[in-house]
Design an enzyme around this catalytic site. Structure first.
Site, mmCIF file in Angstrom:
data_model
loop_
_atom_site.group_PDB
_atom_site.id
_atom_site.type_symbol
_atom_site.label_atom_id
_atom_site.label_comp_id
_atom_site.label_asym_id
_atom_site.label_seq_id
_atom_site.Cartn_x
_atom_site.Cartn_y
_atom_site.Cartn_z
ATOM 1 N N ASP A 1 -13.801 25.389 41.353
ATOM 2 C CA ASP A 1 -13.265 24.787 40.439
ATOM 3 C C ASP A 1 -14.517 25.563 39.641
ATOM 4 O OD1 ASP A 1 -12.043 23.694 38.800
ATOM 5 O OD2 ASP A 1 -12.295 21.655 40.504
HETATM 6 C C1 BGC Z 1 -10.594 20.757 37.680
HETATM 7 C C2 BGC Z 1 -9.452 21.636 38.303
HETATM 8 C C3 BGC Z 1 -9.031 21.949 37.200
HETATM 9 C C4 BGC Z 1 -9.855 23.171 36.633
HETATM 10 C C5 BGC Z 1 -9.395 24.620 35.587
HETATM 11 C C6 BGC Z 1 -11.565 21.809 36.199
HETATM 12 O O1 BGC Z 1 -11.936 20.386 35.484
HETATM 13 O O2 BGC Z 1 -10.997 20.028 38.530
HETATM 14 O O3 BGC Z 1 -8.214 20.332 39.027
HETATM 15 O O4 BGC Z 1 -7.606 23.908 38.058
HETATM 16 O O5 BGC Z 1 -10.857 22.001 35.991
HETATM 17 O O6 BGC Z 1 -8.900 23.580 34.486
#
Ligand code: BGC
Length: 738
Positions: free
Chosen positions: A276
């Site tokens: 993530d």
């Molecule tokens: C989220 C993810 C997301 C990523 C990219 C993170 O803050 O938890 O679900 O895919 O950002 O935007």
């Protein structure tokens, strides 16, 4: 690589070949090499320098302390990983996409079709429709040039206050697993890699980057991990995104047990693990099983570039791991056909056809919670209708965060909530251009339909008194990054509904929420619809249900508690102590936060309510219809169940047949074992067969699944609380490994 996974991947590549229009080379030549064979060959041709290209990416946006240089071929979105043109490996262009192609802080204004919230998709209990939704998103992403979608949210709802409940599907491992697999398969049918995320046990947003989840292995295997396992089997995502939180003392993205042992060893997962965004604590994550560092400018350092290369140069034993990282990423690229069928920006999008998919999901996902004396569907004879609140004159609410989608032309309304910094754009309530008021007027041309925004209760009451029917729209906004404090409707809406219902007993409440809410006014109302965040055509779908153009068939995929006191954790860990912090960062270096999931263990949601003998406000699986159904003649043979479902009412409609485990060895134990959405004409009977996944009958003990032989009781349920007569059969003892 096990033979089983190799076979699956071969099958996947064959589908890719046929899906590409039966490429003659594939159709007539020798059988194509399996993706992992091609991947290994490409790794064999890589220079050492090339081996740390695919292992890290940037967020191609001007964010982070050291914003990266953005390559010219990058598309503003969540992620970009450069390719290796010399080896024919395409760059990875990543967008968030759980509910549609996301708009990233408003930086890209190209418009995309918003599906309803994940909970609304799950409320359809319809894998085929969810697959269509995924295929729709994948088609739009492809037309915009993206080839990796950060989709497939599969975390179970362990707490109804979780701010991301709307993005996820349900509280049950089978329902979430089957549906997330369908969504992923739909996305990947477009030669696009989808993730499944956030692996694992990412159950709250409060302190999300450091909360340490305590859970015993059996409980994890039988609940959240099972949802991922089923989802991976059903959808075969090319990538798994690990989570922000810690799991039993180590970060999910640097967690040897989760990544190396559960995912890669036990489940023989052949794809890659991406982090993530901002979830990588150190280079050690690579040895714990992380294959790719995403949005690396958000981490303390770009670990998977030079530091990784240096660590491998210093210790030849690490070389196999680096090769494995590359092989896994390439396997996913080849299995999805990213190189053979490149996504090219500028493709045409059939927004009308895609909106129809969004509307179909909304129609099937709306749940009729209450319908006193058949108050709904509304009679075409209503002369005066008062529509109150919820910006129903303007649009329908959506949830916020990285999954936020903006339709063509942008939102109908965006109410800023005063955030500052890079995430400020996330902190606004956005309404899609689909006004329920206009849709109601279209279906009630004979009626006088008045609208009041609901800011003055006395004004709303006066209108309600003059009307044949009052329809109150109530909203509860939620976002990634923040949990909601309680189960109430905000901004005095509970008082508004109570006053309107007092003034006019024919009051219908339409809820647009991403979380369960309590309903102190429930008994005073005539009818209640849970419309969730209903997406691009939510207004039309709500009106269709109100006027009976659509017969409601949604069933709750999450329990609606009567109060937070019924929950395993009445107080949400950290909520009171921590300042609201979108990023979920540790406020001070020594700050600690833990969440004890061993309280409920694998008895999440309805299983917990059954265990405690608590009656929720509305149970998991609940939903009314304008017709009635009866399920009967349950017969069990081995691990297959058969029964009949009959439409006993006057209208065509659909129900969701639900089969539950009730007890094992005479000891109460409730688990959903199977489900089937069935559409029936009035008087029609259909026989249904369901195969039971043995893991749902089993316990995880000593490193494997085990079923203790003996009497097991099963029952059909209208929902998790209203179960029919149970059937007891002897189940044979069994023990097996994943
Ligand atoms: C989220 C993810 C997301 C990523 C990219 C993170 O803050 O938890 O679900 O895919 O950002 O935007």
């Amino acid at each position: 690589m096990s033979a089983r996974w190799s076979r699956r991947l071969c099958a996947a590549s064959l589908v890719v070949a046929l899906g590409a229009g039966g490429s003659p080379a594939f159709a007539q030549g020798p059988a194509p090499a399996a993706p992992e064979v091609r991947a290994a060959a490409t790794v064999g041709r890589m220079t050492e320098a090339e081996k740390t290209v695919l292992t890290h990416g940037i967020m191609p946006l001007p964010v982070g302390a050291n914003p990266p240089r953005i390559p010219t071929d990058a598309i503003p979105g969540a992620g970009y990983v450069p390719g290796l043109p010399r080896l024919g490996v395409p760059a990875l262009k990543e967008s968030d996409a759980s509910l549609g192609v996301a708009y990233v802080f408003g930086l890209r204004r190209d418009g995309a079709t918003a599906l309803p919230a994940g909970v609304a998709m799950a409320a359809t209990w319809n894998p085929d429709l969810v697959r269509q939704g995924g295929a729709m998103i994948g088609a739009e992403a492809r037309a915009k040039g993206f080839n990796v979608l950060l989709a497939g949210g599969a975390n179970l709802m362990r707490d109804p206050r979780n701010g991301r409940t709307f993005e996820y599907l349900s509280e049950d491992p089978l329902l979430s697993g089957v549906l997330v697999g369908a969504a992923i398969a739909g996305i990947q049918s477009n030669h696009i890699i989808s993730t499944i995320k956030h692996f694992a046990l990412n159950g709250q947003e409060t302190g999300r980057k450091f909360v340490d989840v305590k859970i015993a292995e059996p409980a994890a295997r039988e609940s959240d991990l099972l949802a991922f396992q089923i989802g991976i089997e059903a959808g075969r995502p090319g990538a798994v995104m690990c989570a922000y939180n810690q799991v039993v003392g180590s970060p999910a993205c640097a967690n040897d047990w989760l990544l190396n042992r559960v995912l890669k060893r036990d489940w023989r997962y052949p794809g890659f693990v991406m982090s993530d965004w901002g979830a990588v604590p150190s280079l050690s994550a690579a040895w714990a099983g992380l294959d790719q560092q995403s949005g690396a400018q958000l981490d303390p350092q770009v670990f998977f570039d030079r530091p990784l290369a240096q660590a491998v140069a210093a210790d030849p034993a690490r070389k196999a791991r680096l090769d494995d990282m590359n092989r896994r990423i390439l396997t996913a690229i080849y299995a999805a056909g990213l190189d053979a069928e490149p996504a090219v920006p500028g493709g045409a999008i059939d927004f009308a056809a895609h909106a129809a998919v969004a509307e179909a999901v909304a129609r099937q996902g709306i749940v009729l919670l209450r319908n006193r004396d058949g108050a709904l569907p509304l009679a075409a004879t209503a002369k005066r209708i008062a529509v109150i609140g919820g910006y129903a004159d303007t649009g329908v609410l959506s949830g916020a965060g990285s999954s936020q989608v903006q339709g063509p032309g942008g939102p109908a309304l965006s109410v800023p909530l005063g955030g500052t910094g890079p995430f400020a754009a996330f902190l606004s309530q956005q309404y899609h251009r689909s006004a329920p008021l206009a849709a109601i007027r279209a279906l009630a041309p004979q009626a006088e339909v008045v609208f009041r925004d609901g800011r003055y209760i006395a004004d709303a009451v006066a209108q309600a008194k003059k009307a044949d029917v009052a329809i109150v729209f109530a909203t509860k906004w939620a976002t990634e990054g923040l949990d909601v404090p309680d189960l109430s409707l905000p901004n005095g809406q509970d008082a508004l509904i109570a006053a309107v219902a007092q003034a006019n007993p024919n009051t219908i409440v339409v809820l647009e929420t991403g979380n369960p809410v309590v309903m102190p006014w429930l008994d005073k109302t005539a009818a209640v619809l849970e419309a969730w965040y209903p997406g691009a055509r939510g207004g039309e779908a709500i009106a269709a249900v109100l006027f009976g153009k659509a017969n409601p068939s949604g069933r709750l995929p999450i329990t609606f508690p009567a109060s937070v006191q019924q929950l395993p954790r009445p107080v949400l860990d950290g909520y009171a102590e921590l300042e609201p912090n979108f990023a979920g960062d540790r406020p001070t270096p020594d700050a600690r936060l833990s969440a004890n999931y061993d309280i409920e263990g694998s008895d999440v949601g309805y299983r917990w309510f059954a265990r405690k003998g608590e009656a929720p406000l509305f149970p998991f699986g609940f939903g009314l219809s304008y017709t009635s159904f009866a399920a009967s003649d349950l017969k069990l043979k081995g691990l297959s169940a058969q029964f009949t479902v009959r439409n006993t009412g006057q209208r065509a409609g659909a129900t969701v047949a639900q089969l539950y485990l009730v007890s094992r060895h005479g000891e109460a134990k409730q688990r959903l074992l199977g489900f089937q959405r069935v559409e029936l004409a009035p008087g029609e009977t259909r026989s249904v067969s369901l195969n039971i996944d043995p893991r749902l009958l089993a316990d995880w003990t000593d490193g494997g699944w085990s079923i203790a032989g003996g009497p097991y009781a099963f029952a059909l349920g209208d929902d998790a609380e209203h179960l029919g007569a149970s059937q007891t059969v002897r189940v044979a003892a069994r023990r097996w490994k994943d």
